[in-house]
Design a protein around this motif. Structure first.
Motif, PDB file in Angstrom:
ATOM      1  N   TRP A 243     -11.999  -0.931   2.025  1.00 14.79           N
ATOM      2  CA  TRP A 243     -10.593  -0.837   1.453  1.00 14.79           C
ATOM      3  C   TRP A 243     -10.290  -0.453   0.313  1.00 14.79           C
ATOM      4  O   TRP A 243      -9.471   0.434  -0.064  1.00 14.79           O
TER       5      TRP A 243
ATOM      6  N   HIS B 174      -8.158   2.599  -1.508  1.00 11.26           N
ATOM      7  CA  HIS B 174      -7.037   2.101  -2.200  1.00 11.26           C
ATOM      8  C   HIS B 174      -7.293   1.827  -3.723  1.00 11.26           C
ATOM      9  O   HIS B 174      -7.381   0.867  -4.251  1.00 11.26           O
TER      10      HIS B 174
ATOM     11  N   LEU C  34     -16.369  -4.244   4.308  1.00 11.87           N
ATOM     12  CA  LEU C  34     -14.881  -3.893   4.825  1.00 11.87           C
ATOM     13  C   LEU C  34     -13.995  -3.827   3.310  1.00 11.87           C
ATOM     14  O   LEU C  34     -13.127  -3.094   3.237  1.00 11.87           O
ATOM     15  N   ALA C  35     -14.232  -4.982   2.627  1.00  9.48           N
ATOM     16  CA  ALA C  35     -13.504  -4.880   1.218  1.00  9.48           C
ATOM     17  C   ALA C  35     -13.762  -3.562   0.614  1.00  9.48           C
ATOM     18  O   ALA C  35     -12.831  -3.055  -0.315  1.00  9.48           O
TER      19      ALA C  35
ATOM     20  N   GLU D  33     -11.924  -4.697  10.694  1.00  8.71           N
ATOM     21  CA  GLU D  33     -10.662  -5.206  10.383  1.00  8.71           C
ATOM     22  C   GLU D  33     -10.527  -5.848   9.155  1.00  8.71           C
ATOM     23  O   GLU D  33     -11.375  -6.880   9.229  1.00  8.71           O
ATOM     24  N   VAL D  34      -9.683  -5.804   8.087  1.00  7.05           N
ATOM     25  CA  VAL D  34      -9.330  -6.746   7.172  1.00  7.05           C
ATOM     26  C   VAL D  34      -8.087  -7.643   7.669  1.00  7.05           C
ATOM     27  O   VAL D  34      -7.100  -7.038   7.794  1.00  7.05           O
TER      28      VAL D  34
ATOM     29  N   VAL E 121      -5.002  -8.548   2.634  1.00  4.55           N
ATOM     30  CA  VAL E 121      -5.279  -8.120   1.257  1.00  4.55           C
ATOM     31  C   VAL E 121      -4.054  -8.582   0.488  1.00  4.55           C
ATOM     32  O   VAL E 121      -3.202  -8.121   0.575  1.00  4.55           O
TER      33      VAL E 121
ATOM     34  N   VAL F 224      -9.611 -10.511  -0.588  1.00  4.70           N
ATOM     35  CA  VAL F 224      -9.581 -10.222   0.702  1.00  4.70           C
ATOM     36  C   VAL F 224      -9.758 -11.292   1.537  1.00  4.70           C
ATOM     37  O   VAL F 224     -10.703 -12.036   1.335  1.00  4.70           O
TER      38      VAL F 224
ATOM     39  N   ASP G   8      -1.816  -5.763   1.909  1.00  5.39           N
ATOM     40  CA  ASP G   8      -2.118  -5.138   3.213  1.00  5.39           C
ATOM     41  C   ASP G   8      -2.393  -6.141   4.307  1.00  5.39           C
ATOM     42  O   ASP G   8      -2.738  -7.307   3.803  1.00  5.39           O
TER      43      ASP G   8
ATOM     44  N   TRP H  57      -5.645  -4.264   8.272  1.00  7.47           N
ATOM     45  CA  TRP H  57      -6.313  -2.866   7.973  1.00  7.47           C
ATOM     46  C   TRP H  57      -7.652  -2.757   8.692  1.00  7.47           C
ATOM     47  O   TRP H  57      -8.298  -3.362   8.670  1.00  7.47           O
ATOM     48  N   ARG H  58      -7.252  -1.514   9.231  1.00 15.39           N
ATOM     49  CA  ARG H  58      -8.571  -1.141  10.231  1.00 15.39           C
ATOM     50  C   ARG H  58      -9.178   0.039   9.651  1.00 15.39           C
ATOM     51  O   ARG H  58      -8.615   1.140   9.074  1.00 15.39           O
ATOM     52  N   CYS H  59     -10.531  -0.160   9.942  1.00 14.54           N
ATOM     53  CA  CYS H  59     -11.465   1.398   9.591  1.00 14.54           C
ATOM     54  C   CYS H  59     -12.497   1.441  10.868  1.00 14.54           C
ATOM     55  O   CYS H  59     -12.498   0.451  11.450  1.00 14.54           O
TER      56      CYS H  59
END
Length: 120
Positions: free
Chosen positions: A83, A87, A79-80, A37-38, A41, A50, A28, A31-33
């Motif tokens: 994620w 997932h 954030l990790a 953002e990460v 990955v 991460v 990845d 990746w946003r939430c």
């Protein structure tokens, strides 16, 4: 795209190339939430990494890793976890690790790269 954003994107591209050459599989990017953002990955063996990437043209404003303070590290852990919650199948059986990659130089493609595993 702003010059700062272009520099960051070029640094992330360089970090991905480095990780892939080091045997990681990128699963990845960006990746946003709602929490943030990460950057990257990646998986290598039984490790889910991460990765936070910091890119600078010079050390004039300090080393890039100095930008990852305790508050930023806590945010990256959250954030990790977010994620992984989205997932779970890709994280199952893996050891979570937070890494940092610093890239310093005028041209990210050839700049100095420092990868710190288990940095946070």
């Amino acid at each position: 795209m702003a010059a700062k954003d272009e520099l960051g994107r070029a640094g992330e591209d360089r970090a991905v190339a480095y990780l892939e050459a080091s045997g990681y599989r990128i699963i990845d990017r960006n990746w946003r939430c709602p929490q943030g953002e990460v950057d990257i990955v990646a998986v290598r063996g039984a490790t889910l990494a991460v990765v936070e990437v910091k890119t600078r043209r010079s050390l004039a404003f300090g080393h890039p890793l100095e930008a990852i303070d305790a508050r930023k590290a806590q945010r990256l852990w959250r954030l990790a976890a977010a994620w992984i919650a989205v997932h779970p199948e890709q994280a199952r059986g893996k050891r979570l690790r937070l890494d940092a990659i610093a890239i310093v130089g005028a041209e990210p493609a050839t700049a100095a790269l420092e990868h710190v595993e288990d940095a946070l």
